[in-house]
Design an enzyme around this catalytic site. Structure first.
Site, PDB file in Angstrom:
ATOM      1  CG  HIS A 153      -2.104   0.896   1.078  1.00 20.74           C
ATOM      2  ND1 HIS A 153      -2.196   2.105   1.720  1.00 20.74           N
ATOM      3  CD2 HIS A 153      -3.245   0.778   0.347  1.00 20.74           C
ATOM      4  CE1 HIS A 153      -3.344   2.686   1.406  1.00 20.74           C
ATOM      5  NE2 HIS A 153      -3.998   1.903   0.573  1.00 20.74           N
ATOM      6  CG  HIS A 173      -5.383   6.261  -2.486  1.00 18.83           C
ATOM      7  ND1 HIS A 173      -6.532   5.923  -1.825  1.00 18.83           N
ATOM      8  CD2 HIS A 173      -4.437   5.407  -2.016  1.00 18.83           C
ATOM      9  CE1 HIS A 173      -6.305   4.930  -1.000  1.00 18.83           C
ATOM     10  NE2 HIS A 173      -5.026   4.596  -1.093  1.00 18.83           N
ATOM     11  CG  HIS A 182      -7.542  -0.560  -2.453  1.00 18.66           C
ATOM     12  ND1 HIS A 182      -7.465   0.629  -3.141  1.00 18.66           N
ATOM     13  CD2 HIS A 182      -6.858  -0.362  -1.295  1.00 18.66           C
ATOM     14  CE1 HIS A 182      -6.766   1.506  -2.436  1.00 18.66           C
ATOM     15  NE2 HIS A 182      -6.383   0.929  -1.314  1.00 18.66           N
ATOM     16  CG  HIS A 303     -11.402   4.644   1.424  1.00 15.26           C
ATOM     17  ND1 HIS A 303     -10.437   5.608   1.201  1.00 15.26           N
ATOM     18  CD2 HIS A 303     -10.730   3.480   1.582  1.00 15.26           C
ATOM     19  CE1 HIS A 303      -9.247   5.044   1.220  1.00 15.26           C
ATOM     20  NE2 HIS A 303      -9.391   3.751   1.451  1.00 15.26           N
ATOM     21  CG  HIS A 307      -8.401   4.532   5.756  1.00 16.27           C
ATOM     22  ND1 HIS A 307      -7.291   3.747   5.985  1.00 16.27           N
ATOM     23  CD2 HIS A 307      -8.999   3.991   4.665  1.00 16.27           C
ATOM     24  CE1 HIS A 307      -7.224   2.780   5.081  1.00 16.27           C
ATOM     25  NE2 HIS A 307      -8.254   2.907   4.269  1.00 16.27           N
ATOM     26  CG  PHE A 324      -2.706   7.400   1.386  1.00 18.91           C
ATOM     27  CD1 PHE A 324      -3.931   6.758   1.304  1.00 18.91           C
ATOM     28  CD2 PHE A 324      -2.643   8.738   1.032  1.00 18.91           C
ATOM     29  CE1 PHE A 324      -5.060   7.435   0.883  1.00 18.91           C
ATOM     30  CE2 PHE A 324      -3.761   9.419   0.604  1.00 18.91           C
ATOM     31  CZ  PHE A 324      -4.981   8.769   0.528  1.00 18.91           C
ATOM     32  CG  HIS A 337      -9.403  -1.385   1.492  1.00 15.84           C
ATOM     33  ND1 HIS A 337      -9.736  -0.611   0.409  1.00 15.84           N
ATOM     34  CD2 HIS A 337      -8.687  -0.590   2.328  1.00 15.84           C
ATOM     35  CE1 HIS A 337      -9.229   0.598   0.552  1.00 15.84           C
ATOM     36  NE2 HIS A 337      -8.602   0.638   1.717  1.00 15.84           N
TER      37      HIS A 337
END
Length: 571
Positions: A153, A173, A182, A303, A307, A324, A337
Site C-alpha cells: 500500500h 488513490h 485494492h 473510505h 481510515h 496511506f 477494504h
C-alpha cells in the site's frame, strides 16, 4: 563505410523481425522479463523510419496506449507525511524480475465466501488468527510476510514507484484505479493467508459498517490476545462506540441517531450521488496525462472517513490507518477494504452493470503482486472485474440504506421564500459574472468560514433537459495546505445551519481528504457531486439558480482554498 551501414541495417532488421517470434516463445511458457518493450523501442529508435512492417504498426498502436503500469526497477523513498520520508521499496528491486501473467483460479475449486466479521464463529476467528500469526512471523525478504504485504500500500499510494516508460510517479488513490487495485491487493493477501494454513477455502472477513449490526469495530480486532489487535488506533472508538461514516471531529449523538445518519449518508454516496461512472469510480487516470486527482463518492467517504476514525488520535497523522503509507499495517485494513470491494459490486448491481468502464486504457492498466506460490504476477484491471471468475463471493446482507432517501429539512416552497428574503437582505455572497459559476480565481477563496454562493443553472439544460444527464456541482481547484485531515460538506438551498446532517435532502455530499501520498497528490483537486435527484426532491429542478453552501467541518479547512464553484452536466 557504406558496406558497414548496410550490414548494420541488415542485422537490426533481423533482430526486429525475430522479436515477435521471441515474444511468442516467451508467452508460450508464460514467462517474461520486465521491460522487453523498452528494448524494442530502443532498436526501433535506432532504425528511425526505415521499417514499415506489420510489427512496426503494432508497436505504434501499443505506444499510443495510455494504460498505467509500474516500473518495478524505479523505486525510491517517498513522503508519508511532509515531515516524514519513508522507504518501502522491496529488497533487490533494482534488477528486472521474471513474472507470469495472471490466470484465473480453477473454476472447479472451492469458492471463498467472505462473511460479515460480526458473524464469524470461534473456529473462523481461530483459523484467521493462526494464518495471520504465521504471516507476521515470516522474514521481510519473503514477499508473503505481513510487513511486505503492508508495504504494498505504501508503494502504490505514495508515489514510490514510477510509471513504466516515464519518470512520473504512480499513485492509485483519487482515481479510477482505486477500486481495482485494492481488489487485486486483498485477493492475493487472502490466498496467501489460506495457503499458510493449507486451507483453500479461507476467506477474509468483511467489516460491514454499512449495516446497523456491523457498525462497531468487530470484537476480535480489539482482543489484545489475538493477532488482529493493533495498538495504533483511537481506543475511544472501540466497541460499543458506533462507527461514524461521516466522521469529521468527535460528536456525541445517540446510537440510534448515528445509525440513521450512517444509513442516509450511504444512500447519498451509493445511490443519488453516484448515478454516473465518474462520480462513483473517480477520474480517468492515464499515462502521460498527469495525475487527475478527483476521487469518487465512496473513496472520499466512508473510505477516508473511517481510515481517519480508526487511526490513533495520539499520532500526528492519525497513523496507522489515518495515513496511506502506514494504513495496511493494521489488520483491520483488510476487513475495511473487503467491504469497499463488496460495495463496488453492489453499486454495479444497482446500476444493472450499465456503467462499467469500457476504456481500454483502464482495462489494460496493470500491477504486479506475488501470489501464494511466490510467483510474481502481472494483473490487468480487466482480469479482476468478475469476482465469480476470481473464485470468491460475499455472503448476502441487507442493504437498509437503499430505503433511506432523505427528505428536505424545510418544505421546499417555504425554503425558496426564506432564501429569496435572505438574498434581498444581502445575507448571502453571490456572483453571476459568468453563467453557472462563481469564480474566485486567481487567488482562490479560503474556507476558514462557511461560504454560500448563488449559482446560475444553464437555461439550455432547463429547456432541453436530457433524461440521461446528471447535473453536477463541481468545486474546482481545491488546494489543501498542511497535513491535517480535512473535511467540508456541501449543501443546496440550506436554510438552517444548526440542522445540518446527511439525514436531510439538502446535503449534497462531502469532501473528506487524507493528505499525503506523494508530490503528485499535492495537486489541486476537483470535487464532483451529482445532484439531479436532490434538486427534484427540493423542487428546485426548474429553478434558474440554486444556493450552494460549503461548510467547514474541521479546523484544518482554514488551510483550504477553492477556485470556483459551478454546475456541469455529465452524460
Amino acid at each position: 563505410m557504406e558496406q558497414k551501414k548496410w550490414i548494420l541495417t541488415v542485422v537490426l532488421a533481423f533482430v526486429v523481425a525475430m522479436l515477435p517470434l521471441t515474444f511468442r516463445i516467451l508467452e508460450s511458457h508464460q514467462l517474461q522479463l520486465l521491460y522487453m518493450g523498452e528494448l524494442t523501442n530502443m532498436i526501433l529508435g535506432k532504425l528511425g523510419g526505415w521499417g514499415s512492417s506489420r510489427h512496426d504498426l503494432s508497436i505504434d498502436k501499443a505506444a499510443k496506449s495510455k494504460a498505467i503500469g509500474p516500473n518495478l526497477t524505479a523505486c525510491h523513498p517517498s513522503y508519508g507525511r511532509p515531515d516524514l520520508l519513508v522507504y518501502c521499496c522491496p529488497p533487490g528491486f533494482e534488477s528486472p524480475l521474471p513474472f507470469v501473467d495472471f490466470q484465473f483460479p480453477n473454476p472447479q475449486s472451492h469458492v471463498r465466501v467472505r462473511r460479515p466479521a460480526h458473524l464469524l464463529d470461534q473456529n473462523d476467528i481461530s483459523k484467521y488468527n493462526k494464518a495471520l500469526s504465521i504471516m507476521k512471523s515470516l522474514p521481510y525478504d519473503d514477499p508473503r510476510s505481513f510487513a511486505r504485504q503492508a508495504n504494498l500500500h505504501c508503494l502504490f499510494c505514495t508515489g514510490a514507484y514510477e510509471q513504466q516508460n516515464s519518470d512520473t510517479p504512480l499513485s492509485i488513490h483519487r482515481t479510477w484505479l482505486f477500486f481495482p487495485w485494492h481488489r487485486i491487493m486483498i485477493y492475493f493477501h487472502e490466498r496467501i493467508l489460506g495457503s499458510l494454513i493449507g486451507d483453500d477455502t479461507f476467506a477474509l472477513p468483511v467489516w460491514t459498517w454499512d449495516i446497523p449490526e456491523g457498525m462497531m469495530i468487530p470484537n476480535f480486532y480489539v482482543n489484545m490476545n489475538l493477532s488482529f489487535f493493533h495498538p495504533e488506533r483511537d481506543f475511544s472508538h472501540f466497541p460499543p462506540q458506533m462507527a461514524d461514516l461521516d466522521y469529521a471531529t468527535e460528536r456525541h449523538i445517540s446510537r440510534e441517531q448515528q445509525i440513521d445518519t450512517n444509513l442516509a449518508f450511504m444512500y447519498t454516496q451509493m445511490v443519488s450521488g453516484a448515478r454516473k461512472t465518474e462520480l462513483f469510480m473517480g477520474c480517468a487516470y492515464k499515462a502521460n496525462e498527469g495525475y487527475c486527482n478527483a476521487p469518487g463518492t465512496v473513496e472520499r467517504a466512508p473510505h477516508n472517513t473511517l481510515h481517519t476514525w480508526i487511526g490513533s488520535n495520539l499520532n500526528p497523522g492519525r497513523e496507522d490507518m489515518g495515513k496511506f503509507y502506514s494504513a495496511a499495517k493494521d489488520p483491520i485494513f483488510y476487513a475495511h477494504h473487503s467491504n469497499i470491494d463488496r460495495l463496488w459490486d453492489v453499486w454495479r448491481e444497482i446500476q444493472e452493470y450499465q456503467l462499467d468502464i469500457k476504456d481500454p486504457d483502464w482495462l489494460d492498466s496493470f500491477f504486479f503482486f506475488y501470489d501464494e506460490n511466490l510467483k510474481l504476477i502481472r494483473v490487468k484491471v480487466r482480469d479482476v472485474l468478475d469476482i465469480t471468475k476470481l473464485g470468491y463471493s460475499y455472503e448476502e446482507v441487507d442493504r437498509p440504506w437503499l430505503n433511506k432517501r432523505p427528505s428536505p429539512s424545510v418544505p421546499p416552497k417555504l425554503a425558496r421564500q426564506i432564501l429569496k428574503s435572505k438574498e434581498n437582505e444581502n445575507q448571502f455572497q453571490f456572483s453571476s459574472n459568468r453563467v453557472s459559476s462563481s469564480d474566485f480565481r486567481p487567488h482562490g477563496r479560503a474556507l476558514d468560514i462557511g461560504l454560500t454562493v448563488k449559482v446560475n443553472r444553464s437555461k439550455d439544460h432547463l429547456i432541453k433537459k436530457e433524461k440521461e444527464e446528471e447535473e453536477t456541482i463541481v468545486v474546482h481547484g481545491i488546494e489543501v495546505k498542511g497535513d491535517a485531515y480535512v473535511k467540508f460538506d456541501v449543501y443546496v438551498n440550506l436554510i438552517d445551519q444548526t440542522t445540518i446532517s446527511p439525514k436531510f435532502r439538502e446535503f449534497a455530499g462531502t469532501f473528506a481528504h487524507i493528505p499525503g501520498g506523494g508530490e503528485m497528490m499535492k495537486r489541486k483537486i476537483n470535487l464532483k457531486l451529482g445532484v439531479s435527484e436532490l434538486l427534484e426532491d427540493l423542487e428546485a429542478d426548474q429553478d434558474e439558480s440554486i444556493w450552494i453552501t460549503l461548510l467547514p467541518r474541521t479546523v484544518s479547512c482554514g488551510n483550504v482554498t477553492i477556485e470556483a464553484i459551478q454546475i456541469e452536466y455529465i452524460k
